[in-house]
Design an enzyme around this catalytic site. Structure first.
Site, PDB file in Angstrom:
ATOM      1  N   ASP A 129      -5.814  14.006 -25.302  1.00 17.92           N
ATOM      2  CA  ASP A 129      -5.909  12.620 -24.852  1.00 17.92           C
ATOM      3  C   ASP A 129      -5.271  11.775 -25.960  1.00 17.92           C
ATOM      4  O   ASP A 129      -5.897  11.499 -26.975  1.00 17.92           O
ATOM      5  CB  ASP A 129      -7.394  12.275 -24.654  1.00 17.92           C
ATOM      6  N   THR A 150      -3.508   6.344 -22.270  1.00 15.10           N
ATOM      7  CA  THR A 150      -3.512   4.986 -21.736  1.00 15.10           C
ATOM      8  C   THR A 150      -2.096   4.464 -21.946  1.00 15.10           C
ATOM      9  O   THR A 150      -1.308   5.059 -22.689  1.00 15.10           O
ATOM     10  CB  THR A 150      -4.465   4.056 -22.525  1.00 15.10           C
ATOM     11  N   ARG A 174      -2.325  -2.419 -18.710  1.00 13.88           N
ATOM     12  CA  ARG A 174      -3.562  -1.643 -18.755  1.00 13.88           C
ATOM     13  C   ARG A 174      -3.469  -0.525 -17.705  1.00 13.88           C
ATOM     14  O   ARG A 174      -3.304  -0.815 -16.526  1.00 13.88           O
ATOM     15  CB  ARG A 174      -4.709  -2.584 -18.413  1.00 13.88           C
ATOM     16  N   TYR A 224       0.854  -1.187   0.000  1.00  9.92           N
ATOM     17  CA  TYR A 224       0.000   0.000   0.000  1.00  9.92           C
ATOM     18  C   TYR A 224       0.886   1.232   0.000  1.00  9.92           C
ATOM     19  O   TYR A 224       1.816   1.316   0.798  1.00  9.92           O
ATOM     20  CB  TYR A 224      -0.886   0.015   1.263  1.00  9.92           C
TER      21      TYR A 224
HETATM   22  C1  LIG Z   1      -9.042   3.941 -24.837  1.00 14.04           C
HETATM   23  C2  LIG Z   1      -9.281   5.374 -24.621  1.00 14.04           C
HETATM   24  C3  LIG Z   1      -9.503   5.893 -23.342  1.00 14.04           C
HETATM   25  C4  LIG Z   1      -9.842   5.064 -22.128  1.00 14.04           C
HETATM   26  O1  LIG Z   1      -9.016   4.145 -21.688  1.00 14.04           O
HETATM   27  P1  LIG Z   1      -9.473   3.044 -20.595  1.00 14.04           P
HETATM   28  O2  LIG Z   1      -8.153   2.617 -20.077  1.00 14.04           O
HETATM   29  O3  LIG Z   1     -10.240   2.020 -21.341  1.00 14.04           O
HETATM   30  O4  LIG Z   1     -10.282   3.734 -19.556  1.00 14.04           O
HETATM   31  C5  LIG Z   1      -9.576   7.269 -23.196  1.00 14.04           C
HETATM   32  N1  LIG Z   1      -9.451   8.085 -24.249  1.00 14.04           N
HETATM   33  C6  LIG Z   1      -9.281   7.613 -25.502  1.00 14.04           C
HETATM   34  C7  LIG Z   1      -9.159   8.593 -26.626  1.00 14.04           C
HETATM   35  C8  LIG Z   1      -9.199   6.252 -25.732  1.00 14.04           C
HETATM   36  O5  LIG Z   1      -9.061   5.796 -26.979  1.00 14.04           O
END
Ligand SMILES: *Cc1c(COP(=O)(O)O)cnc(C)c1O
Length: 412
Positions: A196, A222, A231, A45
């Site tokens: 993103d 991600t 992940r 933790y």
């Molecule tokens: C895959 C994706 C996410 C989310 O990722 P998770 O790990 O599945 O929550 C966020 N933004 C974009 C643009 C994605 O393609």
């Protein structure tokens, strides 16, 4: 170990080994990365951040998380990084909190044009907590920076969001930065710029497209898509004030104890991503994706074209079937894809007019350019043939997949 679970593992391993995985958000991490995920780091933790933990015994956990942060910063040339988000969605949740107040306006891409659920979908927290408005793509399904400029002035947002889940073309982050700066010069609301890069992070790391960290106020990603990591999610910024707000938004605002085994695995993956062999890998991904897209076009199919690891195939226009039907047909012979909306789609998302096809995962296993072309012929045959000869196509799929590396044995 656990017989019931072991049986399921065996079946899933067989499915992965015998199939052709074309879902563009998937990839296979290296053995080394998977080893880190199952390491004993899982047992610790460590609420808080390196040097500031709520629990004792964090000396080595701190070293590992710091190493992960340093490797990530070096990979993207950013000054600050948070490696704790459990996923891309969690990273976005924290990022919004760090940048804007509840109810403020976010300008993001029209969801049907390739945005993500967390970019303002009615079924996501994002649309409930913030006021999302959208910019559409241009008529040719490419980003239209004139439209972006108009939408900035029309909506006067607090945050502009770029980076998508199903956009096959290059993104001009530099141009976006200029448009936001121009807008901010004559607007009373200061608009921040967030990217993103979940899908294209690996391509950016390899240097094959613009790096949003050079232009955006904050970047989320991600780690399991083109980066080939575990992940998870990450957040990057060059702004020291935003960095402080990001840390608070991740912990304690939205998460508890970090997944230190996953952070260790992220560190392993980020080291792999900095190797020259990763650049070679990404180049192959780009070449394979283009080879498959171009062969389908050659066969008469309506495809999007591509600058990255994915393209869209308009199955309604080409074969007179829905994306859902195409996905099922392909799955019945061992080719995994997902249905996807096409720009200007007339069908509902549950049906959709297209499928999204990507080559990151199969290229990790060893897919060659010749095989990418063969896969195009196979897809065309499967979607065209009625009735479908499942046995024949399944054999062809297995024959291709059998030339590739075992998913459990992949190194980097
Ligand atoms: C895959 C994706 C996410 C989310 O990722 P998770 O790990 O599945 O929550 C966020 N933004 C974009 C643009 C994605 O393609």
């Amino acid at each position: 170990m656990d017989r019931e679970i072991e049986d399921i593992f065996a079946l899933e391993t067989k499915r992965q080994n015998e199939g052709i995985e074309l879902i563009c958000s998937e990839n296979y991490p290296s053995k080394e990365t998977r080893l880190a995920m199952s390491s004993i780091m899982v047992a610790k933790y460590a609420e808080g951040f390196p040097g500031h933990r709520y629990y004792g015994g964090c000396e080595f956990i701190d070293r590992c998380e710091n190493l992960c942060i340093e490797r990530l910063k070096a990979l993207f040339g950013a000054k600050f990084a948070n490696v704790q988000p459990h996923s891309g969605s969690q990273a976005n949740f924290a990022a919004y909190h760090a940048l804007i107040n509840p109810g403020e306006t976010v300008l993001s891409l029209e969801l049907n044009d390739g945005g993500h659920l967390t970019h303002g979908s009615p079924v996501s927290f994002s649309s409930q907590m913030y006021h999302f408005v959208h910019y559409p793509l241009g008529e040719d399904a490419h980003l239209d920076y004139g439209i972006v400029e108009k939408c900035l002035d029309e909506y006067d947002p607090n945050l502009f969001l770029a980076g998508y889940s199903a956009y096959p073309y290059a993104i001009d982050f530099k141009r976006m930065r200029e448009l936001i700066d121009e807008h901010n010069a004559h607007s009373s609301t200061h608009c921040l710029f967030m990217v993103d890069m979940a899908h294209i992070a690996g391509i950016i790391a390899a240097g094959y497209c613009q790096n949003p960290c050079d232009y955006a106020d904050l970047v989320t990603s991600t780690t399991h898509k083109t980066l080939r990591g575990p992940r998870g999610g990450v957040i990057l910024t060059n702004d020291p004030d935003i960095a402080k707000r990001v840390d608070k938004a991740v912990f304690p605002y939205s998460q508890g104890g970090p997944l230190e085994n996953i952070i260790a695995a992220k560190a392993v993956a980020f080291r792999e991503d900095a190797e020259p062999s990763f650049k070679t890998y990404i180049k192959k991904v780009l070449d394979n994706t283009k080879a498959c897209n171009d062969e389908l076009a050659h066969l008469g199919a309506t495809v999007s074209g591509t600058d990255n690891h994915l393209f869209l195939l308009n199955v309604l226009k080409t074969y007179g079937i829905t994306g859902k039907e195409a996905q099922l047909k392909l799955e019945s012979v061992g080719v995994t894809t997902n249905k996807n909306m096409i720009h200007g789609d007339t069908l509902k998302p549950a049906e959709a007019s297209g499928v999204r096809i990507g080559f990151a995962a199969v290229t990790t296993r060893g897919c060659t350019k010749e095989q990418a072309v063969e896969i195009a012929d196979l897809i065309d045959g499967v979607l065209k043939d009625e009735p479908l000869d499942v046995a024949y196509y399944s054999l062809r799929v297995k024959a291709i997949a059998s030339t590739w590396k075992d998913v459990a044995e992949l190194s980097f």
